[in-house]
Design an enzyme around this catalytic site. Structure first.
Site, PDB file in Angstrom:
ATOM      1  N   LYS A  11       0.839  -1.213   0.000  1.00 46.22           N
ATOM      2  CA  LYS A  11       0.000   0.000   0.000  1.00 46.22           C
ATOM      3  C   LYS A  11       0.864   1.250   0.000  1.00 46.22           C
ATOM      4  CE  LYS A  11       0.873   1.299   4.433  1.00 46.22           C
ATOM      5  NZ  LYS A  11       1.617   2.473   4.832  1.00 46.22           N
ATOM      6  N   ASP A  39      -2.117  -1.940  10.064  1.00 49.33           N
ATOM      7  CA  ASP A  39      -2.261  -1.932   8.604  1.00 49.33           C
ATOM      8  C   ASP A  39      -2.831  -3.234   8.046  1.00 49.33           C
ATOM      9  OD1 ASP A  39      -1.282   0.643   8.296  1.00 49.33           O
ATOM     10  OD2 ASP A  39       0.783  -0.006   7.929  1.00 49.33           O
TER      11      ASP A  39
HETATM   12  O1  C5P Z   1      -0.119  -1.619  14.788  1.00 56.28           O
HETATM   13  P1  C5P Z   1       1.304  -1.851  14.496  1.00 56.28           P
HETATM   14  O2  C5P Z   1       1.849  -3.070  15.220  1.00 56.28           O
HETATM   15  O3  C5P Z   1       1.630  -1.907  13.040  1.00 56.28           O
HETATM   16  O4  C5P Z   1       2.081  -0.605  15.058  1.00 56.28           O
HETATM   17  C1  C5P Z   1       3.476  -0.618  15.253  1.00 56.28           C
HETATM   18  C2  C5P Z   1       3.852   0.566  16.135  1.00 56.28           C
HETATM   19  O5  C5P Z   1       3.673   1.786  15.394  1.00 56.28           O
HETATM   20  C3  C5P Z   1       3.022   0.734  17.367  1.00 56.28           C
HETATM   21  O6  C5P Z   1       3.543  -0.017  18.433  1.00 56.28           O
HETATM   22  C4  C5P Z   1       3.125   2.216  17.640  1.00 56.28           C
HETATM   23  O7  C5P Z   1       4.372   2.521  18.229  1.00 56.28           O
HETATM   24  C5  C5P Z   1       3.169   2.794  16.241  1.00 56.28           C
HETATM   25  N1  C5P Z   1       1.824   3.236  15.759  1.00 56.28           N
HETATM   26  C6  C5P Z   1       1.277   4.400  16.277  1.00 56.28           C
HETATM   27  N2  C5P Z   1       0.051   4.819  15.830  1.00 56.28           N
HETATM   28  C7  C5P Z   1      -0.610   4.133  14.884  1.00 56.28           C
HETATM   29  C8  C5P Z   1      -0.067   2.955  14.325  1.00 56.28           C
HETATM   30  C9  C5P Z   1       1.180   2.526  14.790  1.00 56.28           C
HETATM   31  O8  C5P Z   1       1.865   5.042  17.144  1.00 56.28           O
HETATM   32  N3  C5P Z   1      -1.796   4.581  14.445  1.00 56.28           N
END
Ligand code: C5P
Length: 323
Positions: free
Chosen positions: A15, A162
């Protein structure tokens, strides 16, 4: 009874964020987003093969994970890989929903066409493909008891912010931490030159940098209005979309990796309409008026900037799906 192992394959699409507005961190540490996702033609290929007849509760359903392909370097081939965890999450959810059941053990084969840690949701896309594969495989033994799209989306959201979009694909408005999605209208096809960097960037470190910049009074105010991108997508004109592309993470990614500024400048000098950091970076995404120009951008930038690779991609593309 003899065991006749079955095998399924899925495509997992990358994406790009056409708009990535990031508000302040919430109490749970995640940042509230106003984003527009679009899937790209570039994809990984994930194959799931049964390795045993159905067996009862297991610590994991996955026997092994093999990774190869152009961008395999650095991708974990164990249970820290999101695709592996996605298979187990489906088994768990099926057992929670329908009660104890025997399920086959499986092997996963992943061919990486999407760069890892590049800001293109490659790992999330692999998890989305694994969700579809596991749901299909495991349902064969129980009258096609599948989780279905709504429940798969819930499992996806628990795996990562994502994963729901890479499962759904197309074009969508994302809110919450990116997991709340509404499909959006997008006319025509957009052509991108994507330039990847040998060294990845960790998503949490870029969010943290953005917080630090804002705390020091240097960050931009959150861009939570996605109307300009929505309107541009209705025209189907890449020039309009180029003028509307927005990424609040860009300043933070450039602060951590100032060298990316040179890549952005080189792509624009090579003929792109504009260039932005893709998601949290370090991939640079150049919107181009046609595929010929996009191919020129890839060849010129990769010659000029050491440590880069590139490819041409188009969007929108589908979400994770069996092929
Ligand atoms: O959800 P995901 O595991 O992909 O997110 C990885 C990290 O990215 C989270 O632990 C957080 O630190 C950051 N993040 C965030 N806000 C979001 C998505 C991700 O701060 N909306």
């Amino acid at each position: 009874m003899s065991f006749d192992p079955r095998v399924w394959t899925a495509h997992a699409h990358a994406k790009v964020n056409l708009h990535l507005g990031v508000a302040d961190a919430r109490d749970d540490g995640f940042h509230e987003l106003a984003t527009v996702f679009q899937s790209l033609s570039i994809h990984d290929v994930l194959t799931l093969e049964e390795t045993s007849a159905p067996v009862g509760d297991q610590p994991t359903q996955v026997d092994s994970l093999e990774v190869d392909g152009t961008y395999a370097l650095g991708v974990p081939a164990d249970d820290s890989n999101l695709a592996w965890r996605a298979v187990d999450a489906v088994a768990q959810r099926l057992r929670d929903k329908f009660g104890p059941r025997d399920l086959p053990r499986v092997a996963l084969y992943l061919t990486k066409g999407i760069p890892a840690a590049g800001g293109m949701a490659g790992g999330s896309a692999d998890a989305a493909a694994a969700l579809r594969l596991a749901d299909t495989c495991f349902s064969q033994y129980y009258d096609m008891d599948t989780l279905g799209d709504d429940e798969l989306m819930e499992v996806a959201a628990a795996l990562g912010s994502d994963v729901p979009f890479t499962l759904m694909g197309g074009t969508a408005l994302g809110s919450g931490r990116g997991e709340k999605l509404v499909p959006m209208m997008s006319r025509g096809e957009y052509v991108w030159a994507m330039i990847t960097s040998n060294e990845g960037l960790s998503t949490p470190s870029v969010f943290k940098k953005l917080d630090d910049l804002r705390a020091a009074g240097k960050g931009s105010t959150p861009s939570m209005n996605t109307a300009a991108v929505a309107q541009a997508l209705m025209t189907g004109k890449p020039q309009q979309l180029a003028a509307a592309l927005t990424n609040d993470m860009q300043a933070a990614a450039l602060s951590l990796r100032p060298d990316l500024r040179k890549t952005l400048d080189a792509g624009i000098a090579a003929g792109a309409l504009t260039g932005i950091i893709s998601g949290s970076g370090p991939t640079c995404a150049f919107l181009c008026s046609d595929t010929g120009i996009a191919a020129d951008v890839v060849s010129q930038v990769t010659v000029e900037i050491p440590g880069t690779r590139g490819f041409v991609a188009t969007g929108p593309a589908p979400g994770a799906r069996l092929v």
